[in-house]
Design a protein around this motif. Structure first.
Motif: not given
Length: 437
Positions: A253-255, A260-262
């Motif tokens: 989920l971190y990836l 996607g967002f960072a």
């Protein structure tokens, strides 16, 4: 005819090809002598350059080791193994098996080189249990897919120059993968190899009278262990699925959030993190993962011992002025358009002595980057020329075939005749792609 021609070369390589560790020692001596002979450096100065640079690539060495280990652990997870058995059912003839194993190996190697090496060998064994096919060519076809790895998602050179803090950042900055892995010319080379290599391997299929077969029972996988009995609290933790998922799923989920967002990019760290988290989830229990890790780490011994020597060689080349002199020589024989091709050829030759993409970049970057800047050449394309040259002659240098051969139960001489044919064909395809596209 091609097999007959290749036999003398196979015997020559088998007789005179030493261990890769010997190569790095010889290369160290050659670099030191060249610095003293051509740059008029004193032995004491050269020794100091070598010692000062010896530990300069420790973090890079760990990144390379994680590429191999994470790829192996993912490839050996039970779901991936079951998928390979299901895919093997798609082949119904010897020719079909050769084509299928080549395509699977190409795809897996493009994703991750450590993953591709293991997947190719395991899939070849799954096919050999079902199809009567020349086992030597089957394993050679599985290894041939490795040629695309440096143009793929785990290519150490393009990912290195896309990673902040890489050792050449002050010279060339950060070069995104959109200019290397995902550039149009690189993708065309990869697609061409996906089309040509399965056909070449299929055309090399010997007749039944010349083929070497293995019996299915010789390739049987060991029986799965029975469910463990928990005699102590630590056993429950080592065989806990929840414990693995509580770590692996948040990691994935971190990836997703990072990409996607960072605004996170693709680099060595993100690739290693992805495959490690996937391996944790798919192995389900820490014990299963650790068992796979114990097997994976055996293939990383060369990286651990050799990379400090590569860093020492880089120290000699950069501090003695030898790298600058070599770059000036490249300027005299190349121009901005042909330098990527000469980078490819030179990297192919150097790879016979430095069978490691990361270590080779450490040696060649101080040579090729100043040459590219002096000529006004495309630095990203020159870097990919070195990357493809490194991947290309792995078909001749058996160092990276060792994991495949160990899984298959063969020796290098068993597949080298086929690999020589693959070497010629892929050299033409890659060379034309770097020059004309």
């Amino acid at each position: 005819m091609l097999l007959r021609i290749s036999r003398p070369a196979v015997k020559l390589v088998e007789r005179y090809l030493p261990d890769p560790y010997i190569f790095v020692l010889l290369l160290t001596i050659i670099a030191a002598l060249a610095a003293m002979g051509f740059e008029q450096q004193s032995p004491l100065a050269v020794m100091r350059y070598w010692g000062d640079g010896f530990w300069g690539l420790l973090s890079f060495s760990m990144q390379m080791l994680m590429v191999l280990v994470s790829g192996f652990m993912l490839a050996s997870s039970p779901p991936v193994k079951r998928l390979l058995d299901a895919l093997a059912g798609l082949a119904h003839s010897a020719g079909g098996a050769i084509v299928l194993v080549t395509l699977v190996s190409l795809a897996a190697s493009w994703i991750n080189w450590g993953f591709g090496l293991v997947i190719g060998a395991l899939f070849a064994k799954a096919l050999a249990r079902r199809i009567r096919v020349d086992y030597r060519l089957l394993i050679a076809s599985a290894y041939s897919g490795f040629v695309v790895w440096h143009g793929g998602l785990a290519g150490s050179i393009p990912l290195t120059i896309a990673t902040p803090g890489h050792f050449s950042e002050a010279q060339i900055g950060i070069i995104p993968t959109s200019q290397t892995i995902f550039s149009a010319y690189n993708l065309i080379i990869v697609i061409a190899l996906f089309v040509i290599m399965p056909l070449v391997n299929r055309w090399m299929l010997p007749s039944d009278g010349e083929s070497i077969f293995v019996r299915a029972e010789q390739l049987a996988e060991p029986e799965e262990a029975e469910a463990p009995t928990h005699t102590r609290p630590a056993d429950r933790l080592e065989n806990s699925t929840l414990l693995s998922w509580f770590v692996g799923v948040p990691g994935l989920l971190y990836l997703v959030h990072d990409f996607g967002f960072a605004g996170g990019g693709l680099n060595l760290n993100s690739v290693n993190f992805l495959f490690l988290m996937l391996a944790i989830v798919l192995h389900r229990t820490p014990r299963s993962l650790l068992t796979s890790l114990n097997e994976a780490i055996k293939g990383g011994a060369g990286i651990v011992i050799q990379f400090p020597f590569y860093a020492g060689i880089m120290g000699i080349m950069m501090q003695s002025g030898l790298a600058q002199s070599l770059s000036e020589w490249f300027v005299t024989i190349a121009n901005a358009d042909t330098l990527p091709f000469w980078s490819f050829i030179s990297a192919g030759v150097v790879n016979l002595f430095v069978p490691s993409g990361g270590g080779q970049w450490a040696v060649q970057a101080p040579v090729m980057l100043p040459a590219a800047q002096a000529l006004g050449a495309d630095v990203s394309r020159v870097a990919m020329g070195v990357a493809w040259g490194d991947a290309w002659t792995n078909l001749l240098q058996p160092f990276w075939a060792l994991p495949v051969l160990a899984i298959a139960g063969l020796n290098a001489k068993d597949i080298m005749g086929f690999c020589l044919v693959q070497l010629v064909v892929t050299g033409v395809v890659i060379g034309l792609g770097l020059t004309l596209l």
